[in-house]
Scaffold this active site. Structure first.
Site, PDB file in Angstrom:
ATOM      1  N   ASN A  82     -21.632   6.247 108.930  1.00 42.48           N
ATOM      2  CA  ASN A  82     -21.135   7.093 107.634  1.00 42.48           C
ATOM      3  C   ASN A  82     -22.333   6.702 106.445  1.00 42.48           C
ATOM      4  OD1 ASN A  82     -19.959   5.145 105.578  1.00 42.48           O
ATOM      5  ND2 ASN A  82     -18.689   4.941 107.348  1.00 42.48           N
ATOM      6  N   ARG A  83     -22.335   7.533 105.531  1.00 45.09           N
ATOM      7  CA  ARG A  83     -23.336   7.280 104.309  1.00 45.09           C
ATOM      8  C   ARG A  83     -22.936   6.317 103.391  1.00 45.09           C
ATOM      9  NH1 ARG A  83     -26.998  11.409 105.076  1.00 45.09           N
ATOM     10  NH2 ARG A  83     -26.248  13.449 106.041  1.00 45.09           N
TER      11      ARG A  83
END
Ligand code: CTP
Ligand code: CA
Length: 236
Positions: free
Chosen positions: A34-35
């Site tokens: 994920n970011r």
């Protein structure tokens, strides 16, 4: 910049922080991720150390450790869980700033998955089956049991949607998880993840009060979180 009273108000305390997004391996070279940048967790670690705490940072990222901070490197949610549960009992405060993947691949291939993975159907694409990861924050609350320490802090990345606004989702999450403090982050395209400023709302379990911080940089958010933790320990 020093705030009155802040310096040294965590001295003698041990704080445990998780940071970054977990990486859930598909095979030896690929993962689901994920970011999350880990910046907020690192800012929390740096501020706690500056305020005198002994700091353990369980991290999925390769950022340089802030001065005086012990970093425990992990990758997946399961590794992060083991690292946190093993250290939480001796801590005065535990902060789950990591973005833990809700799901991981059901299986991790021991060798690289090839493009042509099914000889019977050379053009087929694989289907990745996912399973739920454990909720580490909930497990930390369970492991603590009726004891009053450590103070347990969760983060919540929320956007709000047609079913509810950010604060109602955050309140519900706080009750569901059973942590003491929830830091609700406003997220969306280009907001918070990887950015240097964010707006957060601090919610305490058993209190209707909401403290809003920001838009502020992540070190100001970190300072507000520690202020809240110190205030909670002072007023049980
Ligand atoms: N968290 C955790 N273990 C998980 C998922 C989340 O410990 N498997 C923690 C996060 O580190 C954060 C808090 O729980 O402190 C809230 O995470 P969030 O993703 O907002 O909550 P979820 O319960 O996963 O709900 P959803 O993603 O559906 O909003
Ligand atoms: Ca989640």
């Amino acid at each position: 910049q020093a705030r009155p009273g802040a310096t040294g108000d965590l001295s003698g305390r041990h704080v445990l922080i998780s940071a970054g997004g977990t990486r859930e391996a598909l095979d030896p070279v690929r993962y689901l991720g994920n970011r999350s940048s880990g910046k907020q967790g690192y800012a929390l670690a740096a501020d706690a150390a500056a305020r005198g705490a002994r700091v353990t940072l369980v991290s999925t990222t390769e950022r340089p450790a802030p001065p005086g901070v012990e970093v425990v490197p992990v990758e997946s949610a399961l590794e992060l869980r083991d690292a946190m549960l093993a250290r939480a009992a001796g801590a005065d405060a535990v902060v789950m700033a990591a973005a833990v993947a809700d799901f991981r691949p059901a299986e991790r291939a021991s060798s690289k998955i090839k493009k042509t993975h099914d000889p019977a159907d050379p053009d087929a694409a694989p289907t990745i089956e996912l399973v739920r990861n454990p909720d580490i924050l909930v497990e930390l609350v369970q492991q603590r049991g009726p004891a009053s320490a450590p103070v347990i802090v969760g983060f919540a990345a929320e956007t709000g949607d047609e079913h509810g606004d950010l604060l109602s989702y955050a309140r519900e999450k706080l009750e569901r998880k059973g942590c003491d403090l929830l830091v609700a982050n406003e997220v969306g395209e280009g907001v918070t993840f990887g950015q240097d400023v964010s707006t957060v709302h601090l919610l305490r379990r058993g209190s209707e009060d909401v403290r809003t911080v920001g838009p502020a940089d992540k070190s100001a958010v970190a300072a507000a979180v520690w202020d809240a933790v110190v205030a909670m320990r002072a007023a049980p």
